[in-house]
Scaffold this active site. Structure first.
Site: not given
Ligand code: NAD
Ligand code: UDP
Length: 316
Positions: A36, A72, A144, A185
């Site tokens: 991703t 991450l 997840y 998202r």
């Molecule tokens: P993202 O998808 O942009 O980044 C994830 C990265 O991990 C990507 O570059 C992807 O290619 C890499 N990746 C996935 N599977 C892999 C694997 N098997 N081996 C090596 N690389 C792999 O997502 P993000 O939003 O940057 O999230 C980063 C971290 O933060 C994740 O662990 C996610 O669960 C955590 N997190 C993010 C949010 C948020 O709101 N963005 C919230 C809670 C937790």
């Molecule tokens: N959502 C929405 N429209 C969209 C994408 C998401 O209404 O096009 C809603 C989704 O159902 C959730 C919230 O927005 O209730 C946040 O979604 P997201 O996928 O960003 O992250 P989540 O917190 O659910 O992991």
């Protein structure tokens, strides 16, 4: 100067973290399988001789001498993590085992990017770290949610059994530049839809809530957490405690862009949490941290980022 491994370094959050760690004078290795993540997110860092890029999958062991590891690697958007749920579980669980094993061997400090999803569809509001959560173990989100819960367990076990220096943060919804425009998202969807005058897709009635944190605030929290002494391991919530309904978010984005987009309603995906809001008292006390960037300011920067993407490539 520290040598720091960032798994998921080409992802949305990972790319900001790599940039900040380099800026602070560290040597940084980004490890990513580009599921991703995108090279575009880190291409501007590649001229830095202290930045190394490794294409690797965390489900396989990786050997390197480092002082710190930020783990991450894991798809974070519901669409992406549900695309191949078995792989999502493997990434969380085997990725944690491999990074903990590495940390054990080289005596590195390792931080796990956990998530507010460990609270599931929470019945305690706002969520405190001592709440055990309300997760459906067999639902669409479980690959997840449960994967992240097991990785927290593994982190604790390696800490107690093998004295590995660990840190666990629970990240709440984060947004900003470098999000993938089609990762599904809510913030990226609404901005892309509003910029193109397309319908804004509200899932359910839009009254579910989320609390949105700008990525710079999160990165600051991550760095502060990694810098804490060995006695504080977390888990600690890192998020913005100001809560919005999804409808409020849609209206704000439409207003800021001046878009003519209309709202359309789709069914709520199963197990979609109705509310989410971090209690950040622990982060305030232990890290002297709280988010500083208000939603409008963060959205402005994010909208600019997506406007530029569309300008560069109209077919994006
Ligand atoms: P993202 O998808 O942009 O980044 C994830 C990265 O991990 C990507 O570059 C992807 O290619 C890499 N990746 C996935 N599977 C892999 C694997 N098997 N081996 C090596 N690389 C792999 O997502 P993000 O939003 O940057 O999230 C980063 C971290 O933060 C994740 O662990 C996610 O669960 C955590 N997190 C993010 C949010 C948020 O709101 N963005 C919230 C809670 C937790
Ligand atoms: N959502 C929405 N429209 C969209 C994408 C998401 O209404 O096009 C809603 C989704 O159902 C959730 C919230 O927005 O209730 C946040 O979604 P997201 O996928 O960003 O992250 P989540 O917190 O659910 O992991």
């Amino acid at each position: 100067m520290k040598r720091i491994l960032v798994t998921g370094g080409a992802g949305f959050i990972g790319s900001h973290l790599c940039k900040r760690l380099l800026h602070e004078g560290n040597e940084v290795i980004s490890l990513d399988n580009y599921f991703t993540g995108q090279k575009r997110n880190i291409v501007s860092l590649m001229d830095d001789p202290y930045f190394e890029v490794v294409r690797h999958d965390v489900t396989s062991p990786y050997f390197v001498e480092v002082d710190q590891i930020f783990n991450l690697a894991c798809p974070a958007s519901p669409i992406h993590y549900q695309y191949n749920p078995i792989k999502t579980v493997k990434t969380s669980v085997m990725g944690a085992i491999n990074m903990l094993g590495l940390a054990k061997r080289v005596r590195a400090k390792v931080l796990q990017a956990s998530t507010s999803e460990v609270y599931g569809d929470p019945q305690v509001h706002p969520q405190t770290e001592d709440y055990w959560g309300h997760v459906n173990p067999v639902g669409l989100r479980s690959c997840y949610d449960e994967g992240k819960r097991v990785s927290e367990t593994l982190f604790m076990n390696y800490h107690h059994q093998n004295n590995v220096k660990i840190k666990i943060i629970r990240i709440f919804n984060t947004y900003g530049p470098n999000m993938h425009p089609h990762d599904g998202r809510v913030v990226s969807n609404f901005i892309m839809q509003a910029l193109r005058g397309k319908d804004i897709t509200i899932y359910g009635d839009g009254r579910q809530t989320r609390s949105f944190q700008y990525v710079d605030d999160l990165v600051e929290g991550m760095i502060k957490m990694m810098a804490t002494g060995d006695e504080f391991i977390g888990p600690v919530n890192i998020g913005n405690p100001i809560e919005f309904t999804i409808l409020e978010l849609a209206e704000k984005i439409i207003g800021m862009i001046g878009s003519k987009s209309k709202l359309i309603y789709h069914p709520l995906p199963s197990d979609d949490p109705m509310q989410r809001n971090p209690d950040i008292s622990l982060a305030k006390e232990k890290l002297n941290w709280e988010p500083k960037i208000p939603l409008e300011k963060g959205l402005k920067k994010t909208i600019q980022y997506f406007e530029n993407l569309i300008r560069e490539d109209k077919n994006i």
